[in-house]
Design an enzyme around this catalytic site. Sequence first.
Site, mmCIF file in Angstrom:
data_model
loop_
_atom_site.group_PDB
_atom_site.id
_atom_site.type_symbol
_atom_site.label_atom_id
_atom_site.label_comp_id
_atom_site.label_asym_id
_atom_site.label_seq_id
_atom_site.Cartn_x
_atom_site.Cartn_y
_atom_site.Cartn_z
ATOM 1 N N ILE A 145 -6.083 96.894 106.852
ATOM 2 C CA ILE A 145 -5.102 95.810 107.418
ATOM 3 C C ILE A 145 -4.414 96.587 108.631
ATOM 4 C CG2 ILE A 145 -4.807 94.370 105.548
ATOM 5 C CD1 ILE A 145 -2.270 95.521 104.999
ATOM 6 N N ASP A 146 -4.224 95.929 109.482
ATOM 7 C CA ASP A 146 -3.528 96.611 110.886
ATOM 8 C C ASP A 146 -2.465 97.533 110.609
ATOM 9 O OD1 ASP A 146 -5.753 95.434 112.363
ATOM 10 O OD2 ASP A 146 -4.463 93.502 112.849
#
Length: 327
Positions: A145-146
């Site tokens: 995930i970012d």
Amino acid sequence: MTDPADTLLTPDAVTTDEAGSRLDKWLSARLPDLSRTRIKGLIDDSRVSAAGQTITDASARVKPGQCFVVAIPPERPADPLPQAMDLSVAYEDDDLIVIDKPPGLVVHPAPGSPDHTLVNALLAHCGESLSGIGGVKRPGIVHRIDKDTSGLLVVAKNDRAHHGLAEQFSVHSLERAYRALVWGVPMPAQGEIHGNIGRSPQDRKKMAIVSHGGKPALTRYRVLRSFAGGAVSLVECRLATGRTHQIRVHMTSIGHPLVGDQTYGRARSTKVKHLPDQARLALLEFPRQALHASVLGFIHPNSGVMLKFESQIPDDFNELVSLLEAI
């Protein structure tokens, strides 16, 4: 001080609205793959310049029209080193570990973030047990995930677990839900967003819905509640696929970008001009995309048992929601 092997990053010029921001904060917003700590280090190392002049003050205030060049040195070939950090562990056994990632933590080493990543922390926490299938710089990493997205992700500790989890991601059989704050009120209040996602033809550093190529993507959303007369909504997004920046791209495509998203959506100042000062400033200055991976469910690759985890939104996100609820 640059080298021919450096990668040169040249973000767009400073806009009038951005004038007066600290240089390190402005660069962090424009270059989301670089942590603010990393950017400060590059400034200290004389790797940031404007109009041919080296900038060494991270607190310098940017001016309208200024263009900056950031020189990223070549990635070091060394394997990631263990670096002890506090981790929020939702679950752990001999095969896998589920982490509740805080915002701001990069998942694996990459240009601009060579260390102090989740991988470095996992190497210290798990020792030599991490699977190597993901490559030496991504041991055990099945998905990511970012940096500025918070929430749940699962990491494999051995090859069998890695294969089993990767297969579930491949066929999109996992349950993944996110909470997001978006500008406006999506209509209808519940729906599906389709559209192949690939590199933007206009900006290769961004993703976009593309008419040719890309990969199929499907996001299901529903509005949980709206705030401030419809200025902002809390939305649940469920991923049927898992493309890079999928929720951010899809919500922007229907006219409702995420609050705080400096890449895909600018702050909607017209929507908040009627709000109390504290709430208005909190929305306009929220330093990251308001996105949290709140639910993760999958079949354990060894035992076959269905596992499901839920995570509460982190403090910064929660404080913003509380401000909106009080209006």
